[in-house]
Scaffold this motif. Structure first.
Motif, PDB file in Angstrom:
ATOM      1  N   PHE A  16     -17.351 -23.639  15.009  1.00  0.00           N
ATOM      2  CA  PHE A  16     -18.287 -22.814  16.342  1.00  0.00           C
ATOM      3  C   PHE A  16     -19.145 -22.915  16.392  1.00  0.00           C
ATOM      4  N   LEU A  17     -19.699 -21.912  15.717  1.00  0.00           N
ATOM      5  CA  LEU A  17     -21.555 -21.174  15.264  1.00  0.00           C
ATOM      6  C   LEU A  17     -22.231 -22.057  15.818  1.00  0.00           C
ATOM      7  N   LEU A  18     -22.572 -23.275  14.350  1.00  0.00           N
ATOM      8  CA  LEU A  18     -23.676 -24.252  14.685  1.00  0.00           C
ATOM      9  C   LEU A  18     -24.241 -24.981  15.586  1.00  0.00           C
ATOM     10  N   HIS A  19     -22.475 -25.529  16.677  1.00  0.00           N
ATOM     11  CA  HIS A  19     -22.542 -25.900  18.058  1.00  0.00           C
ATOM     12  C   HIS A  19     -23.307 -25.601  18.864  1.00  0.00           C
ATOM     13  N   VAL A  20     -23.092 -23.741  19.001  1.00  0.00           N
ATOM     14  CA  VAL A  20     -23.540 -22.915  19.768  1.00  0.00           C
ATOM     15  C   VAL A  20     -24.910 -22.695  19.784  1.00  0.00           C
ATOM     16  N   ALA A  21     -25.302 -22.702  18.741  1.00  0.00           N
ATOM     17  CA  ALA A  21     -26.612 -22.503  18.427  1.00  0.00           C
ATOM     18  C   ALA A  21     -27.681 -23.331  18.318  1.00  0.00           C
ATOM     19  N   GLU A  22     -27.229 -24.688  17.890  1.00  0.00           N
ATOM     20  CA  GLU A  22     -27.667 -26.109  18.608  1.00  0.00           C
ATOM     21  C   GLU A  22     -27.959 -26.512  19.904  1.00  0.00           C
ATOM     22  N   ALA A  23     -26.931 -26.024  20.894  1.00  0.00           N
ATOM     23  CA  ALA A  23     -27.066 -26.134  22.076  1.00  0.00           C
ATOM     24  C   ALA A  23     -28.009 -25.299  23.016  1.00  0.00           C
ATOM     25  N   MET A  24     -27.982 -24.028  21.952  1.00  0.00           N
ATOM     26  CA  MET A  24     -28.388 -22.759  22.933  1.00  0.00           C
ATOM     27  C   MET A  24     -30.072 -22.495  22.314  1.00  0.00           C
ATOM     28  N   ALA A  25     -30.206 -23.269  21.397  1.00  0.00           N
ATOM     29  CA  ALA A  25     -31.817 -22.776  20.514  1.00  0.00           C
ATOM     30  C   ALA A  25     -33.182 -23.172  22.288  1.00  0.00           C
ATOM     31  N   THR A  26     -32.924 -24.362  23.007  1.00  0.00           N
ATOM     32  CA  THR A  26     -34.095 -23.892  23.716  1.00  0.00           C
ATOM     33  C   THR A  26     -33.187 -23.090  24.812  1.00  0.00           C
ATOM     34  N   GLN A  27     -32.039 -23.797  25.298  1.00  0.00           N
ATOM     35  CA  GLN A  27     -31.259 -22.786  26.739  1.00  0.00           C
ATOM     36  C   GLN A  27     -31.555 -21.354  27.085  1.00  0.00           C
ATOM     37  N   ALA A  28     -31.006 -20.839  25.441  1.00  0.00           N
ATOM     38  CA  ALA A  28     -30.675 -19.114  25.016  1.00  0.00           C
ATOM     39  C   ALA A  28     -31.169 -19.006  24.077  1.00  0.00           C
ATOM     40  N   PRO A  29     -32.709 -18.898  23.862  1.00  0.00           N
ATOM     41  CA  PRO A  29     -33.005 -18.961  22.614  1.00  0.00           C
ATOM     42  C   PRO A  29     -32.321 -17.718  21.724  1.00  0.00           C
ATOM     43  N   ALA A  30     -32.506 -16.217  22.099  1.00  0.00           N
ATOM     44  CA  ALA A  30     -31.523 -15.235  21.528  1.00  0.00           C
ATOM     45  C   ALA A  30     -29.949 -15.532  20.851  1.00  0.00           C
ATOM     46  N   LEU A  31     -28.729 -16.324  22.030  1.00  0.00           N
ATOM     47  CA  LEU A  31     -27.992 -16.164  21.967  1.00  0.00           C
ATOM     48  C   LEU A  31     -27.708 -16.891  20.506  1.00  0.00           C
ATOM     49  N   ALA A  32     -28.719 -18.199  20.560  1.00  0.00           N
ATOM     50  CA  ALA A  32     -28.700 -18.814  19.392  1.00  0.00           C
ATOM     51  C   ALA A  32     -29.021 -18.721  17.909  1.00  0.00           C
ATOM     52  N   LEU A  33     -29.828 -17.513  18.038  1.00  0.00           N
ATOM     53  CA  LEU A  33     -30.693 -16.919  16.410  1.00  0.00           C
ATOM     54  C   LEU A  33     -28.989 -16.126  16.415  1.00  0.00           C
ATOM     55  N   ASP A  34     -28.220 -15.182  16.975  1.00  0.00           N
ATOM     56  CA  ASP A  34     -27.391 -14.310  16.675  1.00  0.00           C
ATOM     57  C   ASP A  34     -26.860 -14.980  16.145  1.00  0.00           C
ATOM     58  N   ALA A  35     -26.415 -16.690  17.181  1.00  0.00           N
ATOM     59  CA  ALA A  35     -24.901 -17.796  16.418  1.00  0.00           C
ATOM     60  C   ALA A  35     -25.286 -18.058  15.042  1.00  0.00           C
ATOM     61  N   LEU A  36     -26.841 -18.228  15.189  1.00  0.00           N
ATOM     62  CA  LEU A  36     -27.207 -18.916  13.649  1.00  0.00           C
ATOM     63  C   LEU A  36     -26.604 -18.084  11.956  1.00  0.00           C
ATOM     64  N   GLY A  37     -27.650 -16.530  12.559  1.00  0.00           N
ATOM     65  CA  GLY A  37     -27.310 -15.413  11.166  1.00  0.00           C
ATOM     66  C   GLY A  37     -25.710 -15.084  11.373  1.00  0.00           C
ATOM     67  N   THR A  38     -25.016 -15.287  12.571  1.00  0.00           N
ATOM     68  CA  THR A  38     -24.078 -15.223  11.899  1.00  0.00           C
ATOM     69  C   THR A  38     -23.159 -16.184  11.113  1.00  0.00           C
ATOM     70  N   ALA A  39     -24.078 -17.793  11.620  1.00  0.00           N
ATOM     71  CA  ALA A  39     -23.064 -18.928  10.449  1.00  0.00           C
ATOM     72  C   ALA A  39     -23.315 -18.674   9.203  1.00  0.00           C
ATOM     73  N   ALA A  40     -24.633 -18.069   9.001  1.00  0.00           N
ATOM     74  CA  ALA A  40     -25.021 -17.836   7.538  1.00  0.00           C
ATOM     75  C   ALA A  40     -24.230 -17.407   6.754  1.00  0.00           C
ATOM     76  N   THR A  41     -23.294 -16.111   7.102  1.00  0.00           N
ATOM     77  CA  THR A  41     -22.352 -16.017   6.100  1.00  0.00           C
ATOM     78  C   THR A  41     -21.452 -16.797   5.419  1.00  0.00           C
ATOM     79  N   PRO A  42     -20.425 -17.360   6.686  1.00  0.00           N
ATOM     80  CA  PRO A  42     -19.309 -18.501   6.499  1.00  0.00           C
ATOM     81  C   PRO A  42     -20.103 -19.608   5.910  1.00  0.00           C
ATOM     82  N   ALA A  43     -21.433 -19.919   5.536  1.00  0.00           N
ATOM     83  CA  ALA A  43     -21.610 -20.915   5.388  1.00  0.00           C
ATOM     84  C   ALA A  43     -22.079 -20.223   4.317  1.00  0.00           C
ATOM     85  N   TYR A  44     -22.643 -18.767   3.156  1.00  0.00           N
ATOM     86  CA  TYR A  44     -22.536 -18.322   2.127  1.00  0.00           C
ATOM     87  C   TYR A  44     -21.507 -17.914   1.302  1.00  0.00           C
TER      88      TYR A  44
END
Length: 931
Positions: A474-502
């Motif tokens: 879920f999270l990596l797809h949102v981050a990549e899809a929204m990277a240019t369209q909604a950067p704040a949303l993308a950054l939020d998704a990527l920051g959230t993804a870091a926890t399960p990635a760790y």
């Protein structure tokens, strides 16, 4: 009824350790001495019968004969029916009684047909029962088990009370269970009572998880709240919801379906009450408040005190001090569900009118009375949610917005309100609820941003589970899809993804974090927490000094800060080994949550704080935080935290010397789980087991556990790229004593290459300690001095272990005078942490180095032992058998066993394995002075 000795393996009884221990003491009373009668009390559904069943199984397994009786409402008026049921297995012994007692019992049980008009004396009946039980006990010790005593006939109760007072000297004990509000008068005061109270939250959550269809999301919280720790209610509500998951009513009172069994238990007298009483009870149930005035305002014609009396006499409510208190939350639900929809709607409309000046409460009652979508009511609830959110009441805001969405006619507006509810539920710490809400958005809108936000919430809800791959999908797809369209949303998704990635530890996900991060342009209003956390997860060793500088700047700019920023910066500080900073940031985040009573809870935050406190040496606070994290996680369904909190507690128990509980806790935490895709937890499990083996001196087993934190390849790799590295020094210590130094050197060399030169002071000390133990003896001293550098005192346990190893190394090279300061420092830290195995080991080293170690004072429990009991306890703690102890003290093994069963309750233990810890204070080092 007689229970035989052949018992199958009994299932675990959750949350009843205190009760089970006390019942076990009763069963062992014949050996240990103590009261012969125990009265078990509790509300309906508390699990008294389950405890009686377990007592019967345990007694039978110990060779006792079990005689049982269970009271029945249908036999309450039949004289001696209960005693007859109890004695049926031994009634053949009546013929061997003295004649007058035999005839009295025959007459009482209706088996004497010679003279039906004769009335036996009560004393003879009671003496006959006592003699019959005494004869049976002389053949085999007895457990007399009485359940539902409140429904026994009066004659049987009189007989049982007579017997209970005369069990002294008999090889028999009695366990009698009754409802707490209906304990028979004969057992109300004269015998010790044991209350089976509500289950604690963690145990209640585990009981839900043990059901065939464990509830998730918001319904889980509802069941926990309504059951209020009642085991039967937890089971039956879960079963009822599983049968009809869409059948609950939604209103100001969150009701769940009640089974007929619970309705009979909690509102059996409701149909017999006057109509006016039932009406005010429904208003009280629908109001969701204890304020009597709220009900009276909604029913001005029913304000007399007489209307409440029938309900009070039935035990449903208590009215006093301007409040109307329902006996149990399930009484409220039973009352509410017993009414028709029309009656409930009428009650809610009356309450809405009464709360005209309280818009939040009025909105909820209007929603409960709504017949379908209603934008006016939905708007009122949305406004209520915003007021709650501004006060920090995230859970209340989520509930209001979720209900508002259900009443919203227009689909896209419904989607926005659901997303608002999901965001509030996230801040309230309810991941399953967030996931439930987020999945409903897909069918309501085609807006890419709204769908992206829904995926973000769904991914977050999975991030605290063990489903790391699903969360990251879920999270990596949102981050990549929204990277240019909604950067704040993308950054939020990527920051959230870091926890399960760790947590996953998979290198692919760390690479994806770096790749997608590069696609998101810097934003002018970024606080830096998301990117810093991502950078720390992606590579905790790259540009570490710059990362610490960024952390300091972010913390300085944070001031009051947002909850998410505090948590992410705290997590980054933990990975970068800025442990003190992590404790402060996590503490501020917890304060942020505590400022409002309705803010909710956050299991992930509580667990992270517990880990930081453990690393910093605040072990008492760490234990408390881990316990909080565990019950929050069981309630929220955050199994990543449920497992992690238990593993941390197991590690703490191991470090403090309770290695038996540590092994049990660690194994129980991961039972039935596949941790191959959760490498961080896998390594923490191995470390907990390894620490427990080190504590008990089994270095070979400790090495085998710690070695599994690294692969078995020709060039070993850390199983988890970061967590595994903290096992290195303990791995080396175990390897030296287990004859595995060569293998451990290969692991250490590979790990050093994986870390590179840019590592924290903490990891630097870990590597130096391992190198000192495994490397060239000529270089060991330099490594030890680096490992004991004062800067590493921020991690006290590791700092003390390094001093201990250094002191041991010096003493073995006949440099005892130089060893003393290192060992003294280690002892002081171990004593402060209460790390008992290492206190004993360090004290022994100090004595060998020529230092007199003053033992600490005996604990209060030990002071209650006689000199002979203390001597026996010490010998048993050393592992001697009863026969060995008897040979030393010129006593029989049976006498030794008798003394031990008197010693256990005095020390507050239940077995030999716990004696060493209970007596530990007598052998711990205290102040040290040179000889």
């Amino acid at each position: 009824m007689d229970v035989g000795a052949g018992q199958a393996h009994a299932p675990e009884i959750l949350g009843r350790d205190r009760e089970l221990t006390r019942i076990a003491q009763l069963i062992h009373t014949e050996d240990a001495g103590g009261p012969k009668v125990l009265v078990l009390v509790g509300e309906p559904g508390a699990g008294k019968s389950t405890l009686v069943d377990r007592a019967a199984s345990q007694a039978a397994a110990r060779g006792r004969r079990v005689l049982r009786v269970r009271g029945s409402e249908s036999e309450e008026d039949l004289a001696f029916a209960g005693v007859h049921q109890l004695l049926r297995p031994v009634l053949a012994g009546v013929e061997r009684l003295p004649p007058r007692q035999r005839d009295a019992l025959r007459c009482a049980f209706g088996t004497d047909e010679t003279d039906a008009s004769r009335t036996p004396g009560q004393l003879l009946i009671r003496l006959g029962v006592l003699t019959l039980l005494s004869d049976a006990a002389s053949e085999r010790p007895l457990l007399i088990a009485v359940d539902d005593a409140q429904w026994l006939d009066v004659g049987s109760l009189d007989v049982l009370a007579f017997v209970a007072r005369r069990l002294e000297g008999e090889p028999a004990v009695m366990l009698l269970a009754a409802r707490d509000e209906a304990v028979p008068a004969r057992f109300d005061h004269d015998f010790p009572h044991l209350t089976a109270g509500p289950l604690e939250r963690a145990a209640a959550g585990l009981l839900l998880d043990a059901q065939p269809h464990p509830p998730k999301g918001r319904v889980r919280s509802q069941i926990l709240r309504q059951a209020a720790g009642n085991p039967l209610a937890l089971i039956e509500l879960t079963r009822a919801f599983a049968r009809d998951p869409a059948g609950r009513d939604i209103g100001s009172v969150d009701t769940l379906p009640l089974t007929a069994r619970l309705e009979r238990l909690f509102a059996a007298d409701l149909p017999t009450l006057p109509e006016s009483t039932r009406r005010v009870l429904l208003l009280a149930a629908a109001a969701g408040t204890e304020q009597l005035s709220d009900v009276l305002h909604a029913a001005p014609g029913l304000d007399g005190v007489q209307v409440w009396r029938p309900a009070e006499e039935a035990g449903l409510v208590r009215v006093e001090g301007g409040q109307v208190r329902l006996r149990h939350p399930l009484v409220r639900s039973a009352i509410y569900q017993a009414a028709s929809f029309a009656e409930r709607r009428e009650a809610h409309l009356a309450l809405a009118a009464a709360f005209a000046k309280e818009p939040d409460r009025q909105a909820w009652h209007l929603a409960a009375a709504a017949l379908g979508p209603d934008e006016q009511v939905a708007t009122a609830l949305a406004d209520s949610a915003e007021r709650s959110r501004q006060r920090g009441g995230h859970a209340a805001a989520a509930a209001a917005l979720e209900r508002a969405a259900e009443l919203t006619p227009e689909p896209e507006q419904r989607a926005r309100r659901l997303l608002g509810a999901a965001a509030s539920a996230m801040f309230a710490g309810h991941p399953q609820w967030v996931g439930d809400i987020a999945t409903r958005v897909d069918t309501l809108t085609d807006d890419a941003r709204l769908l992206g936000e829904a995926s973000l919430r769904a991914g977050w809800s999975l991030a605290v589970t063990l489903r790391h791959d699903d969360s990251l999908a879920f999270l990596l797809h949102v981050a990549e899809a929204m990277a240019t369209q909604a950067p704040a949303l993308a950054l939020d998704a990527l920051g959230t993804a870091a926890t399960p990635a760790y947590s996953s530890g998979d290198p692919f996900y760390r690479a994806e974090l770096r790749r997608i991060n590069a696609l998101i342009a810097p934003q002018p209003d970024e606080d830096g927490s998301d990117r810093l956390w991502m950078a720390a997860v992606s590579d905790p060793f790259a540009a570490r000094e710059q990362a610490l500088e960024r952390l300091a700047r972010s913390v300085e700019a944070l001031r009051d800060g947002s909850l998410s920023a505090l948590v992410l910066l705290g997590a980054a500080a933990m990975v970068l080994d800025a442990t003190d900073q992590a404790v402060r940031l996590y503490g501020r985040a917890m304060d942020h949550l505590r400022r409002t009573a309705t803010a909710g809870t956050n299991a992930t935050l509580a667990q992270a704080l517990a880990q930081a406190l453990f690393d910093s040496g605040a072990w008492t606070a760490a234990q408390s935080a881990a316990e909080d994290a565990f019950w929050m996680a069981t309630e929220a369904g955050a199994d990543n935290v449920t497992v992690g909190a238990q593993l941390l507690q197991a590690t703490l128990r191991a470090a403090q010397g309770d290695h038996t509980a540590a092994h049990a806790g660690a194994s129980g935490a991961v039972r039935g789980l596949d941790l191959r895709k959760s490498r961080a937890l896998y390594v923490r499990y191995r470390r907990a087991r390894g620490t427990a083996f080190l504590a008990e001196g089994d270095h070979q087993s400790a090495y085998e556990q710690l070695r599994q934190a690294f692969t078995r390849d020709f060039h070993p790799e850390p199983v988890h790229y970061h967590v595994s590295l903290y096992c290195l020094s303990d791995l080396a210590a175990a390897a030296v004593r287990a004859g595995q130094a060569a293998d451990a050197r290969v692991v250490l060399h590979a790990a050093e290459q994986a870390m590179g030169a840019s590592r924290s002071a903490r990891l630097d000390a870990v590597v130096h300690r391992a190198s000192a133990l495994l490397g060239d003896p000529d270089e060991a001293e330099a490594h030890f001095r680096a490992a004991t550098d004062p800067v590493t005192a921020r991690w006290p346990f590791e700092h003390a272990l390094a001093h201990l190893n250094f002191g041991e190394w010096l003493r073995r090279r006949r440099r005892s005078v130089e060893a003393r300061p290192a060992l003294g420092t280690a002892l002081e830290i171990f004593e402060r942490l209460d790390a008992r195995p290492w206190v004993e080991r360090t004290a022994a080293e100090l004595r060998a180095a020529g230092v007199a170690v003053v033992p600490a004072a005996a604990p209060e429990a030990v002071s209650g032992l006689t000199p002979q009991e203390l001597q026996i306890a010490h010998l048993a703690a050393e592992g001697l058998t009863n026969r060995d102890i008897g040979a030393r003290l010129y006593l029989s093994p049976r006498t030794i066993g008798f003394h031990l069963h008197k010693i256990f309750p005095k020390l507050g233990v239940t077995g030999r394995a716990q004696l060493r810890d209970a007596l530990g204070d007598l052998s711990r080092g205290g102040a040290v002075t040179p000889d």
